[in-house]
Design a protein around this motif. Structure first.
Motif, PDB file in Angstrom:
ATOM      1  N   VAL A 339       0.876  -1.178   0.000  1.00 16.97           N
ATOM      2  CA  VAL A 339       0.000   0.000   0.000  1.00 16.97           C
ATOM      3  C   VAL A 339       0.908   1.221   0.000  1.00 16.97           C
ATOM      4  N   HIS A 340       0.535   2.233  -0.792  1.00 19.40           N
ATOM      5  CA  HIS A 340       1.390   3.420  -0.874  1.00 19.40           C
ATOM      6  C   HIS A 340       0.592   4.627  -1.346  1.00 19.40           C
ATOM      7  N   ALA A 341       1.211   5.809  -1.170  1.00 23.19           N
ATOM      8  CA  ALA A 341       0.701   7.055  -1.745  1.00 23.19           C
ATOM      9  C   ALA A 341       1.558   7.326  -2.971  1.00 23.19           C
ATOM     10  N   PRO A 342       1.027   7.097  -4.185  1.00 26.29           N
ATOM     11  CA  PRO A 342       1.881   7.044  -5.375  1.00 26.29           C
ATOM     12  C   PRO A 342       2.533   8.369  -5.774  1.00 26.29           C
ATOM     13  N   ARG A 343       1.707   9.385  -6.053  1.00 21.30           N
ATOM     14  CA  ARG A 343       2.238  10.654  -6.556  1.00 21.30           C
ATOM     15  C   ARG A 343       1.108  11.667  -6.621  1.00 21.30           C
ATOM     16  N   PRO A 344       1.422  12.952  -6.890  1.00 19.85           N
ATOM     17  CA  PRO A 344       0.352  13.932  -7.052  1.00 19.85           C
ATOM     18  C   PRO A 344      -0.632  13.509  -8.133  1.00 19.85           C
ATOM     19  N   GLY A 345      -1.900  13.741  -7.882  1.00 21.08           N
ATOM     20  CA  GLY A 345      -2.935  13.348  -8.832  1.00 21.08           C
ATOM     21  C   GLY A 345      -3.449  11.945  -8.641  1.00 21.08           C
ATOM     22  N   ARG A 346      -2.869  11.210  -7.711  1.00 17.31           N
ATOM     23  CA  ARG A 346      -3.309   9.841  -7.437  1.00 17.31           C
ATOM     24  C   ARG A 346      -3.658   9.725  -5.958  1.00 17.31           C
ATOM     25  N   ASN A 347      -4.389   8.670  -5.615  1.00 17.51           N
ATOM     26  CA  ASN A 347      -4.818   8.426  -4.244  1.00 17.51           C
ATOM     27  C   ASN A 347      -4.046   7.273  -3.629  1.00 17.51           C
ATOM     28  N   VAL A 348      -4.074   7.195  -2.306  1.00 17.15           N
ATOM     29  CA  VAL A 348      -3.492   6.043  -1.606  1.00 17.15           C
ATOM     30  C   VAL A 348      -4.160   4.781  -2.140  1.00 17.15           C
ATOM     31  N   THR A 349      -3.347   3.803  -2.515  1.00 17.15           N
ATOM     32  CA  THR A 349      -3.876   2.614  -3.176  1.00 17.15           C
ATOM     33  C   THR A 349      -2.988   1.416  -2.871  1.00 17.15           C
ATOM     34  N   THR A 350      -3.458   0.235  -3.255  1.00 21.69           N
ATOM     35  CA  THR A 350      -2.640  -0.972  -3.201  1.00 21.69           C
ATOM     36  C   THR A 350      -2.111  -1.265  -4.592  1.00 21.69           C
ATOM     37  N   ALA A 351      -0.976  -1.937  -4.648  1.00 24.74           N
ATOM     38  CA  ALA A 351      -0.362  -2.310  -5.923  1.00 24.74           C
ATOM     39  C   ALA A 351       0.535  -3.503  -5.675  1.00 24.74           C
ATOM     40  N   GLY A 352       1.069  -4.070  -6.745  1.00 28.18           N
ATOM     41  CA  GLY A 352       2.012  -5.164  -6.602  1.00 28.18           C
ATOM     42  C   GLY A 352       3.307  -4.673  -5.983  1.00 28.18           C
ATOM     43  N   ALA A 353       3.839  -5.441  -5.044  1.00 27.18           N
ATOM     44  CA  ALA A 353       5.069  -5.016  -4.367  1.00 27.18           C
ATOM     45  C   ALA A 353       6.242  -4.918  -5.336  1.00 27.18           C
ATOM     46  N   GLY A 354       6.179  -5.665  -6.429  1.00 28.60           N
ATOM     47  CA  GLY A 354       7.267  -5.636  -7.416  1.00 28.60           C
ATOM     48  C   GLY A 354       6.965  -4.766  -8.610  1.00 28.60           C
ATOM     49  N   SER A 355       5.985  -3.873  -8.496  1.00 27.12           N
ATOM     50  CA  SER A 355       5.586  -3.064  -9.643  1.00 27.12           C
ATOM     51  C   SER A 355       6.519  -1.897  -9.915  1.00 27.12           C
ATOM     52  N   MET A 356       7.502  -1.682  -9.032  1.00 20.91           N
ATOM     53  CA  MET A 356       8.537  -0.678  -9.233  1.00 20.91           C
ATOM     54  C   MET A 356       9.873  -1.296  -8.830  1.00 20.91           C
ATOM     55  N   PRO A 357      10.983  -0.712  -9.276  1.00 20.16           N
ATOM     56  CA  PRO A 357      12.299  -1.282  -8.924  1.00 20.16           C
ATOM     57  C   PRO A 357      12.572  -1.187  -7.426  1.00 20.16           C
ATOM     58  N   ILE A 358      12.770  -2.331  -6.779  1.00 17.62           N
ATOM     59  CA  ILE A 358      13.001  -2.374  -5.329  1.00 17.62           C
ATOM     60  C   ILE A 358      14.481  -2.167  -5.036  1.00 17.62           C
ATOM     61  N   LYS A 359      14.755  -1.253  -4.108  1.00 18.06           N
ATOM     62  CA  LYS A 359      16.138  -1.029  -3.668  1.00 18.06           C
ATOM     63  C   LYS A 359      16.442  -1.819  -2.406  1.00 18.06           C
ATOM     64  N   ALA A 360      15.505  -1.824  -1.445  1.00 19.49           N
ATOM     65  CA  ALA A 360      15.765  -2.506  -0.169  1.00 19.49           C
ATOM     66  C   ALA A 360      14.462  -2.699   0.583  1.00 19.49           C
ATOM     67  N   ILE A 361      14.509  -3.623   1.538  1.00 20.13           N
ATOM     68  CA  ILE A 361      13.402  -3.837   2.488  1.00 20.13           C
ATOM     69  C   ILE A 361      13.924  -3.467   3.863  1.00 20.13           C
ATOM     70  N   VAL A 362      13.174  -2.637   4.598  1.00 20.27           N
ATOM     71  CA  VAL A 362      13.606  -2.249   5.949  1.00 20.27           C
ATOM     72  C   VAL A 362      12.489  -2.581   6.938  1.00 20.27           C
ATOM     73  N   ARG A 363      12.896  -2.758   8.187  1.00 14.98           N
ATOM     74  CA  ARG A 363      11.948  -3.240   9.211  1.00 14.98           C
ATOM     75  C   ARG A 363      11.911  -2.292  10.412  1.00 14.98           C
ATOM     76  N   PRO A 364      10.786  -1.600  10.611  1.00  9.50           N
ATOM     77  CA  PRO A 364      10.670  -0.681  11.746  1.00  9.50           C
ATOM     78  C   PRO A 364      10.662  -1.377  13.098  1.00  9.50           C
ATOM     79  N   ASP A 365      10.188  -2.620  13.184  1.00 10.61           N
ATOM     80  CA  ASP A 365      10.083  -3.299  14.476  1.00 10.61           C
ATOM     81  C   ASP A 365      11.019  -4.490  14.548  1.00 10.61           C
ATOM     82  N   ALA A 366      12.248  -4.280  14.082  1.00 11.06           N
ATOM     83  CA  ALA A 366      13.215  -5.391  14.097  1.00 11.06           C
ATOM     84  C   ALA A 366      13.506  -5.771  15.542  1.00 11.06           C
TER      85      ALA A 366
END
Length: 366
Positions: A339-366
């Motif tokens: 789930v993300h807020a994509p860009r101006p002109g778009r709404n918060v939405t769900t999408a495929g996790a691999g729909s953009m180039p992934i740089k890293a995965i980070v964990r807030p509650d490690a």
């Protein structure tokens, strides 16, 4: 930019769908984003035509230009928020130094009063402190007592002068620190203003490009976005990205996902942290704040400061950092979706996790 009031039953349906991602049995690879179906074209329910429509190449070029402009705006947004955070820290430190300077000045005034009182007492005694006068007495007992009092008086005077010197040195150091923080504050102000100017220029350029399109072309532009996301997600899954991803959410992760998915449909707004609108890192930072964790405000700082985890260990609630410059962030919600807020002109939405180039995965509650 505000957001319209949604019907309560629609909000409930969205929340139930989002929670199903976390609580549904198995999160099987054959459901949801784990095996996405190609999105239907805007004009008809049939699959996209094999041959591009007239002008499609030009529209795809516009699509690429718009996406790149918004991505550059996202990168500048991180620079803005980072400078803003530093400026606040510098301002807080300057205020703290001002309090220390005032306290130090008051301490010096007290020490000077004490030193003055001692000097006046010595003057009234003819230049000798009481202990020295007793030391000159003919009585041995009085002499020993006077010698002890003299030593104690000398130590007290030495300590008083030493404390006065230390306090004066601290005041000088506070003044130097305050000057350095003022310089940093000014540098951050300039950085913030330059970043804001870049953001506004990129967003304006992208909006101007999009506003030149006819209604049909705008609909096709949205379709191009969906098709590009679908191709990227399909390739990501085909490479076995989710093969070993089986981790379930923690209690805090569940709360963070619940918050993020409850914002579905709210508009993207640059710099926004809710409740009516969000930018990408505003959404992720507020979601984790709702889960009881304070994390950095920007995607670049989230990448830098939060623990990284391997893709195979990814679990709902983790943050996915996108693009080489870490200019976008989303929250993984399970079953190959984010789930993300994509860009101006778009709404918060769900999408495929691999729909953009992934740089890293980070964990807030490690």
């Amino acid at each position: 930019m505000g957001t319209g009031q949604r019907p309560r039953n629609a909000r409930a349906l969205v929340l139930l769908c989002a929670l199903a991602l976390l609580t549904g049995p198995g999160l099987a690879a054959g459901t949801a984003y784990a095996a996405p179906a190609p999105p239907p074209p805007a004009a008809s329910p049939s699959p996209p035509p094999a041959a591009p429509a007239p002008g499609a190449g030009a529209l795809e070029q516009v699509h690429r230009e718009i996406e790149e402009l918004y991505r550059q705006a996202g990168s500048a947004t991180d620079a803005y928020h980072l400078a803003e955070g530093r400026a606040k820290a510098q301002s807080d430190r300057i205020a703290e130094l001002a309090r220390l300077v005032v306290a130090g000045q008051e301490r010096i005034a007290v020490l000077r009063d004490r030193a003055g009182a001692a000097a006046r007492a010595q003057y009234r005694a003819g230049g000798l402190p009481p202990g020295a006068r007793l030391a000159l007495s003919d009585s041995p007992d009085q002499f020993l007592d006077g010698a002890d009092r003299l030593r104690r008086g000398e130590r007290a005077t030495s300590n008083l002068l030493g404390e006065l010197d230390r306090t004066q040195a601290e005041l000088e150091r506070y003044a130097r620190d305050a000057s350095a923080h003022w310089q940093s504050l000014e540098a951050d102000r300039i950085t913030r203003e330059e970043a804001k100017k870049r953001i506004e220029e990129k967003i304006k350029a992208a909006e101007e490009l999009e506003n030149k399109l006819a209604a049909e072309e705008k609909a096709r532009l949205i379709q191009l976005e969906r098709e590009a996301q679908h191709r990227a997600q399909t390739a990501w899954l085909a490479a076995g990205a989710l093969k070993d991803v089986t981790g379930g959410p923690t209690e805090a992760g569940t709360r963070a996902v619940r918050f993020a998915t409850a914002q579905l449909g709210k508009p993207y707004l640059w710099g926004a942290e809710g409740p009516g609108s969000y930018d990408c890192s505003g959404l992720t930072s507020q979601a984790w704040l709702a889960a009881g964790r304070t994390i950095p405000r920007t995607s670049q700082e989230q990448l830098r400061l939060l623990p990284k985890v391997a893709l195979k260990d990814m679990r709902p609630g983790d943050l996915i950092i996108y693009f080489d410059d870490a200019s976008h962030v989303a929250m993984y919600v399970g079953d190959g979706a984010m789930v993300h807020a994509p860009r101006p002109g778009r709404n918060v939405t769900t999408a495929g996790a691999g729909s953009m180039p992934i740089k890293a995965i980070v964990r807030p509650d490690a």
